[in-house]
Motif scaffolding. Structure first.
Motif: not given
Length: 394
Positions: A129, A125, A334
């Motif tokens: 992200v 991530n 997130r």
């Protein structure tokens, strides 16, 4: 941008380098950057690699110290592939990748590319992200020598970007997007954006404060369905397959959970969930009316829902979202969700996300993606018996 130094602040710079200089940097630093991951060790290749075409390479510097790189190369007549980014671990977590990314995208645009693609381990991530926030879309999931990869694509052509929304089912085709797709849709009245007003029902538990005048309240399923039927057309512009008739079988009887989001005495959104299996709860549906989006409300809503599911005894949370719906996917990643797959169903092309409250299972997901090697309790749960020196490699 060829030959220009990219100043990234805090003493960091990206400087154009040759392909040979990039490869030399990889040979010297990649163990310090990528060590701990799991990559299958193939035998020596039997074929020469295909020519790369145009390459775009930058060295990342802090002062005069080389601390990383980015390498991209041409793929076809309109696509550039972001093949490799590396940053020494002691320089990670400072927003450097996020600051670098727009400069790279502008360089690709100036070089004449239309599409930018990349692959990343599915649970990484920290890279996924920033890419999604920059406008990339999730395009695929594949199993490869490094584990489980997600494919991301950014279109520098806004019309093609609109077509990606149509393909995922997030939006209807219209205008130039429809023409490029060979469609001639009949103009229809757009429901999303219309004023919709439903007063808050008098029933339900005490409301939880979400700040800025917003609250969320648990309600009975019957109350939820009544409100949903009144506001559904005002909340969605998605394209769902019409089965042409009622379901032939009744829905399975499982625990369900329903909430309404309120503001100023009116319902402005909702969330519903149901049990998926003995460990998992499925986040079925979340919506906010158009006038209440873009205010960080979904991000504030998530911790409350996660807390409710944890209190309910669930270990894993599962959800599906249109693959191009970054407005929802980014807050979820997130919050700790990871990408678990892509699925085509009657709603369109859906990204499957998963979250777990179990830290060992979360580490296990990193092992499956190839982001880290199995060690400790994860290795034990997988039935592996590692030597102490293998444990120390992680």
């Amino acid at each position: 941008m060829d030959g220009q130094v990219i100043r990234l602040g805090d003493g960091y710079e990206a400087r154009p380098v040759s392909l040979e200089a990039y490869r030399d940097a990889c040979a010297r630093l990649e163990g310090r950057i990528f060590g701990g991951g799991s990559l299958y060790a193939f035998d020596p290749p039997g074929k020469a690699p295909p020519p790369l075409g145009e390459t775009l390479n930058w060295g990342l510097f802090h002062g005069e110290d080389l601390i990383g790189w980015h390498h991209a190369h041409q793929q076809g007549e309109r696509t550039v592939y972001m093949a490799d980014t590396g940053i020494l671990r002691e320089h990670q977590g400072r927003g450097l990748y996020t600051r670098l990314l727009p400069h790279l995208l502008e360089a690709f645009r100036e070089a004449g590319y239309t599409l930018v693609t990349s692959h990343h381990r599915a649970t990484n991530n920290r890279v996924i992200v920033p890419k999604l926030r920059a406008g990339f879309f999730l395009q695929g999931v594949n199993l490869y020598e490094g584990g489980v990869n997600v494919a991301l694509t950014l279109s520098l052509d806004e019309t093609y970007r609109g077509a990606m929304h149509v393909r995922s089912g997030l939006r209807q085709a219209s205008g130039e997007v429809a023409r490029r797709l060979g469609l001639d849709p009949v103009p229809r009245e757009k429901a999303v954006g219309k004023t919709a007003s439903v007063p808050v029902p008098a029933l339900g538990e005490p409301a939880f404060d979400l700040d800025d005048g917003y609250t969320i309240r648990r309600v009975e399923a019957e109350v939820f369905r009544e409100v949903y039927e009144q506001l559904e057309d005002a909340a969605y512009d998605t394209v769902t397959f019409d089965w042409g008739g009622p379901s032939p079988l009744p829905a399975p009887t499982v625990p369900t959970f329903t909430w309404l989001v309120e503001h100023g005495g009116e319902v402005v959104g909702w969330h519903s969930a149901r049990q998926w299996d003995a460990r998992t709860v499925y986040m079925v549906n979340t919506a906010l009316l158009p006038g209440h989006r873009g205010r960080g409300l979904y991000t504030r809503l998530l911790p409350y829902l996660l807390g409710a599911f944890r209190a309910g005894g669930y270990t894993v949370i599962r959800s599906h979202h249109h693959a191009t719906n970054n407005a929802v996917i980014v807050p979820k990643l997130r919050a700790g969700f990871v990408i678990a797959g892509l699925e085509v169903n009657h709603h369109g092309v859906m990204a499957v996300l998963t979250y777990t409250f179990d830290p060992v299972y979360r580490e296990y997901l990193d092992v499956r993606s190839g982001l880290r090697r199995p060690a400790g309790e994860v290795a034990r749960r997988l039935g592996l018996h590692l030597h102490p020196q293998e444990e120390s490699h992680v």
